[in-house]
Structures are given as C-alpha cells and as structure tokens.
Design an enzyme around this catalytic site. Structure first.
Site, mmCIF file in Angstrom:
data_model
loop_
_atom_site.group_PDB
_atom_site.id
_atom_site.type_symbol
_atom_site.label_atom_id
_atom_site.label_comp_id
_atom_site.label_asym_id
_atom_site.label_seq_id
_atom_site.Cartn_x
_atom_site.Cartn_y
_atom_site.Cartn_z
ATOM 1 N N THR A 1 -2.765 8.936 29.526
ATOM 2 C CA THR A 1 -1.659 8.232 30.178
ATOM 3 C C THR A 1 -2.130 6.972 30.911
ATOM 4 O OG1 THR A 1 -0.359 10.237 30.366
ATOM 5 C CG2 THR A 1 0.111 8.515 31.959
ATOM 6 N N ALA B 1 1.046 -1.367 33.925
ATOM 7 C CA ALA B 1 0.021 -2.063 34.716
ATOM 8 C C ALA B 1 0.598 -2.842 35.895
ATOM 9 C CB ALA B 1 -0.797 -2.985 33.821
ATOM 10 N N HIS C 1 2.950 -1.405 42.293
ATOM 11 C CA HIS C 1 4.314 -1.358 42.834
ATOM 12 C C HIS C 1 4.324 -1.483 44.356
ATOM 13 C CE1 HIS C 1 6.144 0.062 39.050
ATOM 14 N NE2 HIS C 1 5.066 0.797 38.895
ATOM 15 N N VAL D 1 -10.673 22.234 28.876
ATOM 16 C CA VAL D 1 -10.514 23.519 29.551
ATOM 17 C C VAL D 1 -9.646 24.431 28.690
ATOM 18 C CG1 VAL D 1 -9.603 24.696 31.582
ATOM 19 C CG2 VAL D 1 -10.801 22.510 31.823
ATOM 20 N N LYS E 1 15.088 3.364 34.204
ATOM 21 C CA LYS E 1 14.609 2.098 34.749
ATOM 22 C C LYS E 1 14.719 0.937 33.775
ATOM 23 C CE LYS E 1 11.477 3.620 38.400
ATOM 24 N NZ LYS E 1 10.106 3.511 38.898
ATOM 25 N N CYS F 1 -10.936 -14.851 20.681
ATOM 26 C CA CYS F 1 -9.567 -14.842 21.206
ATOM 27 C C CYS F 1 -9.559 -14.527 22.705
ATOM 28 C CB CYS F 1 -8.712 -13.820 20.476
ATOM 29 S SG CYS F 1 -8.609 -14.070 18.700
ATOM 30 N N CYS G 1 -6.369 -11.897 17.173
ATOM 31 C CA CYS G 1 -6.805 -11.656 15.786
ATOM 32 C C CYS G 1 -7.137 -10.197 15.549
ATOM 33 C CB CYS G 1 -7.968 -12.573 15.407
ATOM 34 S SG CYS G 1 -9.612 -11.906 15.736
#
Lengths: 473, 423
Positions: free
Chosen positions: A59, A65, A68, A191, A268, A420, A455
C-alpha cells in the site's frame, strides 16, 4: 553501526539471546517502519518483518503522495488527531532528513452550485479539526491561480498548507534509521501463524519461527488476518483499489495546486496533483474488491480517470502518460483507524490505516509506543537517533546532475544513466550500496527514480538492469 | 552552479544518424567549430543496437525508394545497424567535428545557449546555430494505456535490442510481439537471437501493414491488446479479436513495437513550436524551427523514418546552416503552415520554406491513420487548389508515402494555412 538485514535463510535461533525480541513489528510499510523507528529510540531488541522483498512494497508505494493537513478528517476521530500530529512531525522530519516536500496547497474546486454551497461547511469542518488557514475563493481568483482549469469552475476552498511528499523516501528513511539503530529487518518473511503464551508470542513464518515478547500488527491489507490469528474478529480489511495515471513532466506547468473535488456521497473523488518528481497525478478510482492481490489497472478505470481529468484540466489529456498504477487502501468499513491494544496479550493491532497513513505515520508510531507501554512494555528512556540524510529525489531541490562541486569530487555524479529522470551513475551506485539496498529493479527505481520516466526503459532499461545485476549476481 | 561558459559555431544535440551526418557535412564545409553532443556513452544512435541489415543500402535510386520497396528487401540491403553507426561516427570525426559522448543537454540558458552535464562537470555552450537531432522512441506500455498487472517482462524494441545486443542479458522463454511494422520484425529477429520462442505477432490492423513476414511466426490481425497478466513475471497477453472473442496468449515476455514519438523534450523546454501531427518541432524545408538559429533534423521531426533518411536530412541541413552562419539566411516567419485533414496524420516538412525552397528529394512525406487505396491528394490554400495528385499505391498506417513538392511556388505567402486532403 551493525546492520542486521536478512532476506533469506533461517531467522536467528530462538535460544540465542538475539533470537528473542522484545518487540516484533509485522509489516514494513510506512506505518510499520515508523513504529520500528520509534522503538529504535529505546534500548529494546526489535524485529521488523515483511512478507515481501522490500520495505514499503504494498500500500505504501502506490498512493497519492500527499502530506495532508487533515482539514477534512472526521472531527474528534483518532485519525483526525494522528493526521494533525503526524503532519507536523513528518514535515519537521522531512526538513531534517531531506525527504522532498512541496507546499503547493490544495484547492477544492466547486463545479456546480451544490458543491459551491458545500464549501462553507468544509471550511467549518477544517476549523473543528484545528486548521484555521482555509478560505473560500471566487471563480476569478481560482482562474487566476489555475489558468488551465477546465471551464465551469465556480469557486474553491483554498487549503494553503496541503503539501506533496515523496512516498518512497519516507518509509525508506524510517526503516534506514531504525536498522542503523539496531532494529533487525527480515524481508521475504511471511507470518503464517501466531501462538501466544505467558511470555509472549511465537510467530511461525515462511523462514522459520520468531519469538517476541510484544507484538505489533502493522500488516496493512493483511492486518485482519494477523488479528484473527490472535483470536480476534474485530475488523475485516476490504481492499479498495485506487488506479492512478501519471502524466509526463512536460504537463507540470498545467497544474499549480492539488486540485481536489468537493467530496460527495460517492467518496473523496478524483484529484489532479503535482508530484515531487515533477509529474502530474490523476486519480484515484475507488473500487471495493475482495482480492488483496488485485493491483492491476483496468480499461474502465483508465477511461473513467481520463473523463474526469478532461473536465478538471483539459490540456492534461494531450500529454504523454508516464505510468499507470493501482494501489489498494486498507478499508475496514469504519471511517477511522482501528488501533487497539490488548493488555493480556502484549499486543497492539494497527488496522484500517487508509490513505492518510503516510501523513500520520510518525504519530501512529508514537501512539503505538504509548499503547505498548500501557500493555506492560517498559521501553526505558528514549535516546536520539543518529542524524540521517536521504538522497533527494525531488525535482524542486538540488539534484546531483546539476551539482558542479559533487561532480568535481566524483565524475559518476556527472554520468547520466537514466536520461528521462536525469539519474546518475553515482546515485545508482549509492542506492545499491545503501543500508537497505533494493532487491529488484523496481526497488532501485523507488530509491533513485531510474527507469521511472517517460521512456520507461527504452533508453536506459538495459543499462539500469546491468548495474543492478552487477551488484547482485 | 552555472558551469563553464563556452562558444562554438554549430552545436548539434544528438549523435544519431541525423546529427552525425549534419556534423560531418558542416565540418567538411569548414563551418568553424562544429560540436556534437551525445548523452549516451557511445555515439551512433538507435542503429547501434539494430543488429540487422537494411541500413544505408542502395537508397540512391530515389530518396524514398524504400517506402514502396520496404517489404521483402527490408533486412537484406545495405549494412547492419552497428556498422552504419560506426561509419557515421567515423565520417563525422574524419571531417573534423568535435564529438563528445556522455554529455547531456539538460536545458536552455538562452536562445542558442544550452546547459550540459557530463563527468567533467557542467557547461553552458552558446552556438551561432543549434541543430536538434534528439531522435525518437517507442511509446512504452503506460503511454499506450495497456491495463493490467505490472510484472517484469514488458519491453519496447529499443530496450530489448540493447538488452540482447549490447548487454547480453537473459530475456525469457516465450514472447509475443505487438506491432507488425518493420521494427516488429526486427524485434522478432532479436528475440530469436536471444533464444526466445516467438508465439505470435499481433496487430490491431485488419490487414498487415507490409508484405513482410517473419517466417514461422503467426500474424494475428485485428487483435487488440486488452491487458497484461502475471505477478512476479508476465504470464500472458490478453487480446480481443475483431469478432469480440477474447483470448490470452501465454508468454513471459511481450515486446511493444512501433508507435514512435519524437523525443521533443528539449524542443518543448525551449518553447519551440510543435506540429500537432508529428509532435516534433514545426519546420520548413530549410529545417528551421520557430526559434531563429535553431534547426531540427532526423526522427525528432516525424518519428520514425529509417536511418538513411535521417542521415539525408542531416546532410540537407548544412546549406541552410551555412547561410545562417554567413548571414545570408532567408527571412524567418514567412512560412505558411501545412496542415492535413484526417485521416491523414501528418506531413513533413510542415511549413513552407524561404523563397519557395523544396524539401529533400522534392517530396513531402505523409502518413495516414487508416488505409487509403490509391487516394487523391489535394493541396489547397484559402479555397484555391494548388495541386492534385493520384497516389499509385495504397497508403497504409505505419508507412510513409510522398507528395510532389512542385506546387510550393504557388503558395501565397500572404495567405493562410495550406491544407492537404485525401479524397
């Protein structure tokens, strides 16, 4: 500095003093890494374990990113508090360690009268969340600040402190600091079972047993499964998929702020935001799934995002797409985090950490230490961790390829490998030799940006792979 | 840090076929200091890793003979890519051009001043004339919006060829090649050289673009890639066929070929006007861009033509550049835009040149979005017909065709855009 990082083979034997940990943290995402870093400040034997071959590999690696402000959290919730606290902690930590953050601000754009009418309520909610800098702006000011916005925007709520942050450097910084301070990191360590006794927990993992007196479950999408192994049935994690489209850097001048929709009953909604790498992000979708491995994108998802994007910033759709990806949020059906301590069990469950988890991570770390203490752990006095400086991946901050002094000292920083993204040989070598080195070309990409540009490897893919394989024959 | 400042007469960005040819021609014409910058460690451009034939062969019959003869002759004529690259490098160096590899142009610091990064440090280089020759690349999977999982095993031809021919890397065991243009067949050849079994070549076109076939590889036409599957490694390519059937081809490697785009980043960073069709800089027959003193050549202009054609453009830019250096350049800003109507995709050059200048070979190059059997091409300006020409063959996507240029003299320099329509 003795670093213990294992990726294969048996774990330290249980009869070894090193083999029994004071605390085991399951899940090395941004939250688990933040918890481990907080534990590293104490004289404790801590293990951080993860099922995959890298930290932040589920996640945490695929989100929007954003750092907040928490202006739109549910007032009074645990999430609202931890986001508010976490934001300040992470902003300070980022400044200290060099994690790229840009305070671009957010605009919640109202596209119809209903949305316009909802703005005062959102501003009041921000106030109740302790955020006082938001204000409502009219169509003219909005247009002046975002000239490429599509037609029809009526006004916006301005949230000047909403920021963008590097989602990859953050967990890497936490984990690096933790490991340097003595936390053991065990990767490829899934686990399978947990048994509790009077002294603690025995974890049966894919790499053998692991013993710990206290257990923290920060397993993200799988936190509910770990929780059930301990006999609880409190929450179920329903993966909520968010697909995102990343546009080329040449699109960056089209977007100045994080452009948020006014939240409605459907959630949202889809945002358009700059990234710290200098791209523009469009997304996410919100799809309730039952498959925790469904991280693929879909034709429908991409089509939906392009429709929404065309309305928000029409010029965006003429730009090249650099990446399409999907992440899974750990939704639990309750609009708050599910952080719970269990005194009899020496156990803390950290579940339901949704998209705000990156922002809240450090506050969650502190909160978890407090809960561990409440269930009996004596962490002792905290000490300061040695300072850390992370390589800068942010476009708004100096990067090696433009640093004459650095290049003069080592020509490898003037040797561009990925054109790039302007990633140099020096940066790639540094990442491969770092405290927590990458175990895949994708891991290398998240540490350097190499091969992550427009690219996608047409020019540099083979060269980057050669450098990676040279280091790991 | 701003780096060291230097001045040269001609600065060429990119040492592929076009840039090297321009450098060789200009250095031979004693244009002063002619410097070619190449960001790769080795000069030569894309041909460096094209280990098949077809480079620089008997293209003298006519500048565009390959366009109609590309089929069966594709890989047999001329020389190999690496050999072509070596010859281009040798010619430029022998003529006296200064070739600097491992030096990247990172941006502009003035109208004809670039900023560079290399192992020796940073520089600002100002030139009397700048030639952009930054080439083209294939669109990756993301830009093609192919949904699905993101496992390893997904390549463009460029990455595949470098992996196999320059680095000797292991690829996989079974592959699907997407696209049936010449570059797709080159991908098949590279995969076979790497010992990979090619399951199929797929194209969304209903008829093959070329008569060219790779033996023992089934060509699936009218098949659209709808997704990729796999986690640790690619496991399959999902297809939807014309009749609505869906299938998944099992493979651990997919090569996405063709769909070239100009590498126009530097041009755009310099706010040079682009042509909406080619997405390369708008340019005239003298290879002039919208910025005075900045010229453009090669596949940056029109992705993608063959190396020999790019080199020919590189040679052709020498005369206008020499005019620029001598102060005898024609006036800028007088060119009319050439615009195409769909289904035509683009035309190049896409501005009229100074003094009725004609493009190389006296031909404009065009491409189409869809198949056009023997189209009638009509050139008009402000409702006035300048030229009409029946094409003698079928125009197909992915392959250039040409338009005579003798009508250029009739363009009204005070008129509006010149339109090219296919009837």
């Amino acid at each position: 500095m003795t670093v213990t990082l294992t990726t294969a083979g048996p774990l330290p034997p249980l009869d070894d003093a090193e083999g029994t940990y004071d605390v085991a943290v399951v899940g090395a995402g941004v939250v688990g890494a933040a918890v481990a870093r907080e534990l590293a400040r104490h004289r404790l034997r801590t293990a951080l374990i993860d099922a995959s071959d890298d930290i932040g590999n589920a996640t945490s690696k695929a989100n929007t990113a954003i750092l907040h402000t928490g202006f739109d959290a549910a007032p009074g919730s645990l999430e609202a508090r931890l986001v508010r606290e976490g934001r300040d902690l992470l902003a300070a930590y980022a400044a200290e360690t060099g994690i790229p953050v840009e305070r671009v601000g957010a605009l919640l754009v109202a596209w119809d009268e209903d949305q316009l009418a909802a703005l005062p309520g959102l501003r009041d909610k921000a106030e109740r969340n302790g955020y006082h800098a938001s204000r409502i702006i009219g169509a003219d000011e909005l247009r002046a600040r975002e000239p490429h916005l599509g037609p029809g925007a009526l006004g916006a709520l301005d949230v000047p402190d909403e920021s963008i942050i590097c989602p990859w450097t953050t967990p890497l910084a936490f984990a690096t600091q933790a490991v340097r301070a003595g936390v053991h990191l065990h990767l490829n360590c899934r686990v399978r079972d947990v048994t509790a006794d009077a002294d603690g927990h025995t974890l049966t993992t894919s790499r053998g047993p692991l013993r710990a007196r206290y257990l923290v479950n920060a397993a993200g999408l799988h936190a509910d499964e770990i929780d059930r192994l301990l006999g609880h049935d409190v929450f179920t994690v329903t993966p909520r998929r968010g697909q995102l489209v990343v546009f080329d850097k040449l699109a960056r001048p089209l977007v100045g702020h994080i452009l948020l929709p006014v939240p409605g009953p459907a959630g949202k909604g889809v945002l358009v935001a700059p990234t710290v790498f200098g791209n523009v992000l469009l997304g996410p979708t919100a799809e309730e799934l039952d498959d925790k491995t469904a991280t693929g994108s879909t034709a429908d998802g991409i089509r939906l995002l392009r429709e929404k994007g065309r309305r928000i910033v029409p010029g965006l759709l003429d730009e090249e797409v650099t990446a399409v990806y999907a992440g899974l949020r750990a939704a639990t059906g309750q609009e708050d985090y599910r952080i719970q301590e269990y005194p009899g069990l020496r156990y803390v469950a950290v579940g339901g950490i949704r998209s705000t988890g990156l922002t809240a991570s450090m506050a969650i770390g502190r909160h978890v230490i407090a809960l561990l203490t409440a269930v009996g752990l004596d962490p002792g006095e905290p000490h300061d961790l040695p300072p850390l400086t992370m390589p800068n991946l942010g476009e708004a901050f100096p990067r090696p390829y433009r640093d004459a002094a650095l290049i003069a000292g080592d020509p490898a920083y003037g040797t561009l490998v990925c054109h790039c993204e302007q990633v140099t040989l020096g940066e790639i070598r540094d990442a491969l030799a770092s405290t927590i080195p990458p175990h895949s070309p994708d891991g290398l990409r998240r540490r350097t940006r190499a091969r992550g540009g427009r690219c996608q490897g047409f020019y540099c893919g083979a060269a980057v792979r050669a450098l990676f394989e040279e280091e790991r024959p | 840090m701003t780096g060291e400042a230097r001045e040269v007469d001609v600065l060429i960005v990119g040492a592929g076929p076009a840039g090297l040819a321009a450098g060789a021609e200009l250095a031979a014409a004693t244009a002063g200091r002619v410097e070619i910058l190449e960001r790769e460690q080795e000069a030569g451009g894309i041909p460096r890793h094209c280990h098949h034939g077809g480079f620089g062969g008997r293209l003298d019959r006519s500048a565009y003979a390959w366009a109609s003869a590309a089929g069966s002759a594709y890989a047999r004529r001329g020389t190999t890519g690496p050999d072509f690259a070596r010859r281009g490098v040798a010619a430029a160096v022998a003529a006296g051009a200064a070739l600097r590899t491992g030096v990247t142009v990172t941006g502009w610091a003035g109208p004809r001043t670039v900023e560079t990064t290399g192992p020796a440090g940073l520089e600002r280089i100002t030139a009397r004339a700048v030639i952009l020759a930054t080439g083209a690349r294939e669109r990756p999977r993301s830009a093609r919006l192919i949904p699905g999982a993101r496992p390893p095993g997904v390549y463009t031809t460029g990455e595949l060829q470098q992996a196999v021919h320059l680095y000797g890397q292991r690829i996989g065991t079974t592959a699907v090649v997407v696209g049936d243009e010449p570059v797709g067949h080159a991908a098949v050849a590279t995969l076979r050289a790497a010992g990979v079994h090619v399951v199929a070549m797929v194209t969304d076109r209903t008829a093959p673009a070329l008569r060219l076939r790779s033996p023992r590889v089934p060509l699936l036409t009218g098949a659209t890639v709808t997704g990729l599957t796999g986690r640790a490694r690619l496991s399959g390519v999902a297809l939807r066929h014309e009749d609505g059937r869906t299938t998944t081809l099992r493979c651990d490697t997919v090569v996405l070929t063709g769909d070239f785009v100009p590498d126009h980043e530097l041009a755009r960073r310099g706010e040079i006007l682009l042509d909406p069709g080619t997405r390369g800089p708008a340019y005239d027959a003298a290879h002039r861009t919208s910025r005075p003193g900045v010229f453009a050549v090669g596949n940056l202009l029109h992705a993608v033509e063959r190396a020999g054609y790019a080199a020919q453009e590189g040679r052709a830019v020498a005369v206008p550049v020499l005019h620029r250096l001598a102060g005898t350049e024609g006036p800028a800003g007088g060119g009319r835009r050439l615009v195409v109507d769909a289904p035509l995709r683009w035309i190049a050059p896409n501005m009229t040149g100074p003094d009725g200048a004609r493009p190389p070979g006296d031909r404009f190059v065009l491409r189409t979005w869809r198949r056009l059997p023997r189209p009638l091409l009509v050139v008009s300006q402000d409702g006035r017909e300048l030229h009409r020409q029946r094409l003698l063959s079928t125009a197909v996507p992915g392959r250039p065709f040409t338009l005579r240029a003798d009508w250029v003299d009739h363009v009204d320099p005070d008129g509006t855009d010149v339109r090219i329509t296919a009837l």
